[in-house]
Design an enzyme around this catalytic site. Structure first.
Site, PDB file in Angstrom:
ATOM      1  N   HIS A   1       0.024  -0.546  52.787  1.00  0.00           N
ATOM      2  CA  HIS A   1      -0.451   0.589  53.489  1.00  0.00           C
ATOM      3  C   HIS A   1       0.322   1.868  52.596  1.00  0.00           C
ATOM      4  CE1 HIS A   1      -0.752   3.718  56.330  1.00  0.00           C
ATOM      5  NE2 HIS A   1       0.637   3.793  56.674  1.00  0.00           N
TER       6      HIS A   1
ATOM      7  N   HIS B   1       7.002   6.700  53.056  1.00  0.00           N
ATOM      8  CA  HIS B   1       6.847   7.568  54.513  1.00  0.00           C
ATOM      9  C   HIS B   1       6.972   6.712  55.959  1.00  0.00           C
ATOM     10  CE1 HIS B   1       2.710   5.584  54.829  1.00  0.00           C
ATOM     11  NE2 HIS B   1       2.926   5.707  56.039  1.00  0.00           N
TER      12      HIS B   1
ATOM     13  N   GLU C   1      11.361   4.882  59.631  1.00  0.00           N
ATOM     14  CA  GLU C   1      10.920   4.556  60.928  1.00  0.00           C
ATOM     15  C   GLU C   1      10.897   3.046  61.334  1.00  0.00           C
ATOM     16  OE1 GLU C   1      10.864   6.520  63.502  1.00  0.00           O
ATOM     17  OE2 GLU C   1       9.565   5.552  64.865  1.00  0.00           O
ATOM     18  N   ASP C   2      10.471   2.304  60.198  1.00  0.00           N
ATOM     19  CA  ASP C   2      10.153   0.947  60.521  1.00  0.00           C
ATOM     20  C   ASP C   2      11.072   0.105  59.776  1.00  0.00           C
ATOM     21  OD1 ASP C   2       7.915   1.866  61.849  1.00  0.00           O
ATOM     22  OD2 ASP C   2       6.430   1.440  60.243  1.00  0.00           O
TER      23      ASP C   2
ATOM     24  N   ASP D   1      -2.018   9.342  55.685  1.00  0.00           N
ATOM     25  CA  ASP D   1      -1.616   8.128  56.479  1.00  0.00           C
ATOM     26  C   ASP D   1      -2.497   7.912  57.329  1.00  0.00           C
ATOM     27  OD1 ASP D   1       0.179   6.380  57.718  1.00  0.00           O
ATOM     28  OD2 ASP D   1       0.814   7.804  59.080  1.00  0.00           O
TER      29      ASP D   1
ATOM     30  N   ASP E   1     -33.011  19.426  60.051  1.00  0.00           N
ATOM     31  CA  ASP E   1     -32.106  19.673  58.911  1.00  0.00           C
ATOM     32  C   ASP E   1     -31.215  18.696  58.995  1.00  0.00           C
ATOM     33  OD1 ASP E   1     -31.255  20.993  61.159  1.00  0.00           O
ATOM     34  OD2 ASP E   1     -30.217  22.807  59.677  1.00  0.00           O
TER      35      ASP E   1
HETATM   36 MN    MN Z   1       2.073   4.918  57.822  1.00  0.00          MN
END
Ligand code: MN
Length: 597
Positions: free
Chosen positions: A73, A97, A101-102, A164, A286
């Site tokens: 990712h 990124h 957080e993870d 992201d 169109d």
């Molecule tokens: Mn992400």
């Protein structure tokens, strides 16, 4: 290139585990670095490689929902940004990124290894991610967009976030819970697609919009897709035929076209148009748009002339975004014509130069590419803060702007913080935990004894920033500290603190006054009680006992005045006039007449 480029980052291992598996392929980090160096030779390739290595290690134990290693990712996000030709710091940020957080990686670690710039960017993206997790509580799309803008202090933060989101949308099918898929799609459509449009990243906007639409409204998607397929079959090579027509028209008029390209409009934009015009798909004619790219501005108008004189113009479709660019920097000439010899097909034509085209497709990201010649410092100065973007938005004249000006003006001076439960608290810039506490509830404010910001104890005068999570520590029966008045910025907090200070002053004065009055009563051999003093209120024209005590403490009446007012018997009429101790004004006035005779 970056000012935060520390030497330490070069000490990281040069090869990732993947690199060892195969002896021919470059490791993905090195490959990415090579891609960036190809368009920006001064880029710090080692930064990108080291960022990849750290991200790969940190995410190693994790898998995505589709079972792939998680690193896929961030690597894909970085790849999207490298395709946009963004600077090395942005690409490194994309790789990192999700680490804070993870995974166990801390911001301090990132700063030490990759410098301030990357750490700051990752921090910004992390805050936006946390915001997403709380989004259920921040309900309103408009607030949310404002919040995202406010938090993307460096526009590269927003660009990384959009990339992201793009990758998450591309891989949305792997998310097993349908409600989560729909929620993500809705959020994308309501929040991120408009933001992408605002900063002019049209290609990205169209893609995330299409993916969201497909998830949220599969039936409409199906219908339109099926109809498009049918029309495609009917018209055979209609798009290609018209492309050739347009090329010929331009050639005959002596206009050199660099590119003429036709495409079907996206299903989502077709659907929106159907909604807006309330027409059935069959009536919608169109569905094709053609792009004409020419050498310069003069050729844009020459091409327009050629097209208008060869085809029937559809009224109301002409727009000149070259002489008046859109607020996001977009420039193009738009027009609508019908092509009689091609079954009266109604088409849209966009005419622009190559540079206008790149800006239209890549928006702010394209400015990077174009300004790279000026050196990276100038590049950064050009779009360092979203504030610039806000300024552009502010001068917007388009009534369809999603942010209206007055609100925007307000919001530039605001910070958005969260309670531990995720409720959004809006505060003016410069606000402190005390302001936050009073904003939550005046009782909370009064009882504040301390505060934690993002889990850390801070002084109460600490300045809050966008996205901070604020926890107020209270004590039952606590009271505001008068010193707070010096640093709070909200009217609510200030008024409440003042009121309290006032009340406390009154209480002290009341006590002083009461003691003084009691003293003269006792000296006169009388009992002292509130009741005993009551008659004085009328004489001295005071509303209640408290006011009387305060008047005495403030020196407006002497305790003796009170005594004689309350117990008139103590006033001896025989006393000489200058000793008359009633209310002072009378005493003073009385001084005059004695001299008069
Ligand atoms: Mn992400």
């Amino acid at each position: 290139m970056g000012q935060g480029a520390g030497g330490t980052r070069r000490t990281g291992p040069a090869l990732a585990p993947e690199g060892l598996r195969s002896d021919t392929a470059l490791n993905p980090g090195a490959e990415l670095a090579r891609q960036v160096l190809a368009y920006d030779p001064r880029a710090d390739g080692a930064l990108i490689e080291a960022a990849y290595t750290l991200a790969a290690e940190a995410h190693a134990p994790q898998k995505r929902e589709d079972g792939q290693p998680y690193i896929v990712h961030p690597l894909a996000v970085a790849g999207i940004l490298a395709d946009y030709r963004l600077d090395a710091a942005t690409v490194a940020t994309a790789l990192l990124h999700d680490t804070v957080e993870d995974t166990g990686v801390t911001l301090a670690e990132l700063e030490k290894r990759f410098g301030k710039e990357v750490a700051r960017l990752v921090d910004g993206v992390t805050k936006l991610t946390r915001l997403e997790l709380q989004s259920e509580r921040t309900k309103q799309a408009e607030n949310f967009r404002k919040l995202v803008l406010a938090m993307s202090e460096d526009i590269r933060v927003l660009i990384v976030k959009l990339a992201d989101r793009l990758h998450n949308m591309r891989t949305l099918a792997a998310v097993t819970k349908p409600e989560k898929r729909v929620r993500t799609a809705r959020e994308t459509l309501e929040i991120y697609a408009p933001l992408a449009e605002r900063i002019g990243m049209d290609a990205l906007k169209t893609e995330i919009e299409t993916l969201s639409f497909r998830e949220m409204n599969p039936d409409a998607w199906q219908t339109i897709a099926a109809r498009l397929t049918y029309l495609r079959g009917q018209g055979a090579d209609l798009i290609e035929e018209i492309e050739q027509d347009v090329r010929r028209v331009l050639r005959d008029a002596g206009v050199e076209a660099i590119e003429v390209q036709g495409r079907e409009k996206s299903p989502y934009s077709i659907w929106l148009k159907m909604q807006r015009k309330n027409v059935a798909f069959e009536q919608l004619s169109d569905i094709m748009a053609f792009r004409v790219i020419v050498k310069d501005k003069g050729d844009c108008y020459a091409a327009l002339g050629a097209i208008h004189s060869s085809y029937r113009v559809v009224p109301g479709r002409f727009k000149d975004w070259i002489s008046t660019p859109k607020t996001n920097g977009y420039q193009s000439i738009h027009t609508g014509v019908t092509v009689p010899e091609r079954r009266n097909a109604k088409i849209e034509v966009q005419i622009r130069t190559r540079e206008m085209h790149e800006i239209a497709e890549y928006g702010v990201a394209a400015h990077w590419v174009y300004k790279q010649g000026e050196g990276s410092a100038a590049t950064r100065k050009r779009y360092p803060w979203v504030r610039d973007l806000l300024e552009i938005l502010e001068s917007a004249s388009d009534p369809q702007d999603f942010l209206d000006h007055t609100k925007l003006e307000l919001h530039r001076d605001q910070v958005f913080c969260f309670t531990p439960k995720g409720d959004l608290i809006e505060l003016p810039r410069g606000a402190t935990p005390v302001d936050f506490a009073y904003q939550v509830h005046s009782q909370v404010g009064d009882n504040t004894v301390g505060a934690k910001v993002n889990g850390k104890i801070v002084p109460l005068r600490h300045t809050l920033e966008n996205g901070d999570q604020v926890e107020i520590i209270t004590a039952r029966g606590g009271s505001p500290n008068p010193a707070w008045e010096r640093f709070v910025v909200t009217g609510k907090a200030r008024a409440r603190i003042r009121r309290f200070v006032h009340a406390r002053q009154r209480a002290t004065q009341k006590e002083e006054g009461r003691a003084a009055i009691a003293k003269v009563f006792r000296a006169a051999g009388l009992d002292f009680s509130e009741k005993q003093v009551e008659p004085a209120l009328k004489v001295l024209k005071l509303p209640d006992f408290e006011a009387l005590c305060i008047a005495v403490a403030a020196g407006n009446h002497s305790p003796r005045d009170v005594l004689t007012a309350a117990v008139p018997e103590l006033r001896t009429p025989a006393r000489s006039i200058d000793q008359m101790p009633l209310a002072r004004p009378r005493g003073r006035l009385g001084a005059g007449p004695t001299l008069a005779p």
